[in-house]
Design an enzyme around this catalytic site. Sequence first.
Site, PDB file in Angstrom:
ATOM      1  N   GLU A   1      -2.166   7.849  -1.591  1.00  0.00           N
ATOM      2  CA  GLU A   1      -3.129   6.791  -1.302  1.00  0.00           C
ATOM      3  C   GLU A   1      -3.924   7.147  -0.047  1.00  0.00           C
ATOM      4  O   GLU A   1      -3.367   7.308   1.033  1.00  0.00           O
ATOM      5  CB  GLU A   1      -2.354   5.472  -1.074  1.00  0.00           C
ATOM      6  CG  GLU A   1      -3.216   4.342  -0.551  1.00  0.00           C
ATOM      7  CD  GLU A   1      -2.389   3.099  -0.224  1.00  0.00           C
ATOM      8  OE1 GLU A   1      -1.164   3.121  -0.459  1.00  0.00           O
ATOM      9  OE2 GLU A   1      -2.980   2.124   0.270  1.00  0.00           O
TER      10      GLU A   1
ATOM     11  N   ASP B   1       1.430   3.479   0.566  1.00  0.00           N
ATOM     12  CA  ASP B   1       1.940   2.729   1.719  1.00  0.00           C
ATOM     13  C   ASP B   1       2.993   1.730   1.273  1.00  0.00           C
ATOM     14  O   ASP B   1       2.918   1.191   0.170  1.00  0.00           O
ATOM     15  CB  ASP B   1       0.799   1.946   2.389  1.00  0.00           C
ATOM     16  CG  ASP B   1      -0.181   2.886   3.081  1.00  0.00           C
ATOM     17  OD1 ASP B   1       0.161   4.075   3.237  1.00  0.00           O
ATOM     18  OD2 ASP B   1      -1.282   2.420   3.445  1.00  0.00           O
TER      19      ASP B   1
ATOM     20  N   ASP C   1       3.362  -1.294   1.545  1.00  0.00           N
ATOM     21  CA  ASP C   1       2.878  -2.668   1.729  1.00  0.00           C
ATOM     22  C   ASP C   1       2.325  -3.194   0.410  1.00  0.00           C
ATOM     23  O   ASP C   1       2.410  -2.514  -0.619  1.00  0.00           O
ATOM     24  CB  ASP C   1       1.805  -2.727   2.829  1.00  0.00           C
ATOM     25  CG  ASP C   1       0.585  -1.880   2.486  1.00  0.00           C
ATOM     26  OD1 ASP C   1       0.476  -1.411   1.329  1.00  0.00           O
ATOM     27  OD2 ASP C   1      -0.264  -1.678   3.363  1.00  0.00           O
TER      28      ASP C   1
ATOM     29  N   ASP D   1      -0.677  -3.653  -0.725  1.00  0.00           N
ATOM     30  CA  ASP D   1      -1.724  -2.830  -1.332  1.00  0.00           C
ATOM     31  C   ASP D   1      -1.132  -1.595  -1.983  1.00  0.00           C
ATOM     32  O   ASP D   1      -1.541  -1.192  -3.076  1.00  0.00           O
ATOM     33  CB  ASP D   1      -2.742  -2.398  -0.273  1.00  0.00           C
ATOM     34  CG  ASP D   1      -3.711  -3.522   0.041  1.00  0.00           C
ATOM     35  OD1 ASP D   1      -3.861  -4.418  -0.820  1.00  0.00           O
ATOM     36  OD2 ASP D   1      -4.285  -3.518   1.147  1.00  0.00           O
TER      37      ASP D   1
END
Length: 638
Positions: free
Chosen positions: A424, A497, A499, A501
């Site tokens: 990403e 990541d 998280d 997203d």
Amino acid sequence: MSKEYGADQIQILEGLEAVRKRPGMYIGSTSVRGLHHLVYEIVDNAVDEALAGFCTVIDVSINQDNSITVIDNGRGVPVELNEKKGISTVEVVYTILHAGGKFGGGAYKVSGGLHGVGASVVNALSKKMEVKVEQNGHIHRQCYEKGKPITPLEVIGDSDRTGTTVTFLPDDTIFEETVFDFDTLKNRLREMAFLTKGIKIILRDKREEEEKVREFHYEGGIREYVDYLNKGKEVLYPSVIYCEGTINDVYVEVAMQHNDGYNEGCYSFVNNITTPEGGTHLAGFKNALTKTFNDYARAQKFLKENEQNLTGEDIREGLTAIISVKLGEPQFEGQTKQKLGNSEARGAVDSVVSEQLTYFLEQNPNVAKLICEKAVLAQRARDAARKARDLTRRKNALDGMSLPGKLADCSDRDPKNCEIYLVEGDSAGGSAKTARSRATQAILPLRGKILNVEKARLDRILSSQEIRAMITAFGTGISEDFDISKLRYHKIIIMTDADVDGAHIDTLLLTFLYRFMPELIKQGYVYLATPPLYKIEKNKKVWYAYTDEELNNILTEIGRDQNNKIQRYKGLGEMDPEQLWETTMDPEKRILKKVCMNDDAMSELDLTFSILMGDDVEPRRDFIEKNAKFVKDLDKYC
Ligand code: 1YM
């Protein structure tokens, strides 16, 4: 029980021994999958009793000790003496290995594949089994261990109902895993209820303090199945199209409805068993559908004379369909015995669907028009997509030269040794390129969120840079061009990541892989990387924690004091290349999660993807609420 064994008894013991020696031959495997097949075997007998018209309710419980109890309200397995064998029919059913086929002349029973091997196989693979039959005012009972009777069939009480109750405890020396999964059973039992209209199937989980109960009962049968699968999608027309009939002893039932999406979801079954590889029944359906719609579209001038015929794919764009056939002696083919071979099924489905669909289209011109228009649009999009796809194909032919510019490829040319990281963001991609082991690790940075393939047509999907880059990097092509032997990396690792997203990007990537290259997932080539959540420093020493629990453990170990420096990683970008290597990419230390799928429950999986990635918010919220435990876990990793 008599201590003297006659020829019959010896044969029985040899039969059970064979099952225990080679369980895989009878139930496919001794993994969790095989474990769950035990339940389906017993439930199948109760469903047969329902198909014969004598049973209306089947109650399945996972008991506290992980044993299973199945209760039905049918006639009860006959308790009378079986003259030929010299034992009760109950004992025959539960101790004699049947090659398959229904004994006793009942309705439909499967003779091939993993199913229909019978209750004696379940008994042979169980530490303990108890069978209770309520019949003629009495309760009869017989108990077994590893398939052998340890009591005679005896009357233990009175009853004014009829039915069969089977409880079994799988043998933990045979199965790798003996814990039943509620959701796996729930999905299969729901499917069985859809496929057997009118029957009520109840599933209970008694392992926790509060009993969990689900009930499945569909008067509409597979019509309601289609409704269920289209839940949360915008349907093209309100009614589910339904065809039913019996030809040459093949009972055919088909239900279908289009939604405004682009995916095809046709699920076929034989005698209530899923056939993920299709076969003659599915071929008959597709043929009838294509022919009927082309005839109609020509007659009604939706297709002009100079225009090409609609392809099957055009007509099936956005189609959800259930094709269910029931026949006496199904022949299963293919490596996994999941493809129907009987040629009479092709003709039967073809005639029933052709005839009734033609009639339906004549009676419902508005619906017919909507479907034809959608198919014509699909045809145009397909032409555009072909052009886009030819582009990726040509690039493939040029091999190394054509690899995407952003790809930092590895030098090893043996796919077995090679892995590709889908990373990403360009900045994390940069770190990964520095960190990697150049010989075997390739890096493909992906910018932002890739296109949601659940909401786009093929031409748009193939014009997306990021998606084209993945297709060319993997080397396999997609959909019908897919060729696993061309795969350039045996590990495809998604690294995002930790998280929300990141989780979203994981899902977008998995949706793409699932829809266009499902073999990669089926064959276990797809992984998720696990970056750490925390870095803990104390007196120049460093620890990494991948979960909150791990953080706690580390802190307990090193002592909670002011010298501890705890850093919460928000993204891959916060790590320098060295840290990224050490925590997430070093094959010696990293944690990879393998992505798996189970083709026993394809329709359920398709539904999950479309709920998670589709337009409708309501079912997505439902799903997330129902799976709150997972969401909590997810939060922990976010
Ligand atoms: C909880 C599992 O096995 N129910 C069940 C099984 C049978 C019958 C009824 C049954 C079938 C027939 C006649 C028939 C079976 N019977 C046999 C056999 N529930 C469960 N309910 N009477 C009762 O098929 O003619 C095998 S299964 F062979 F004995 F007839």
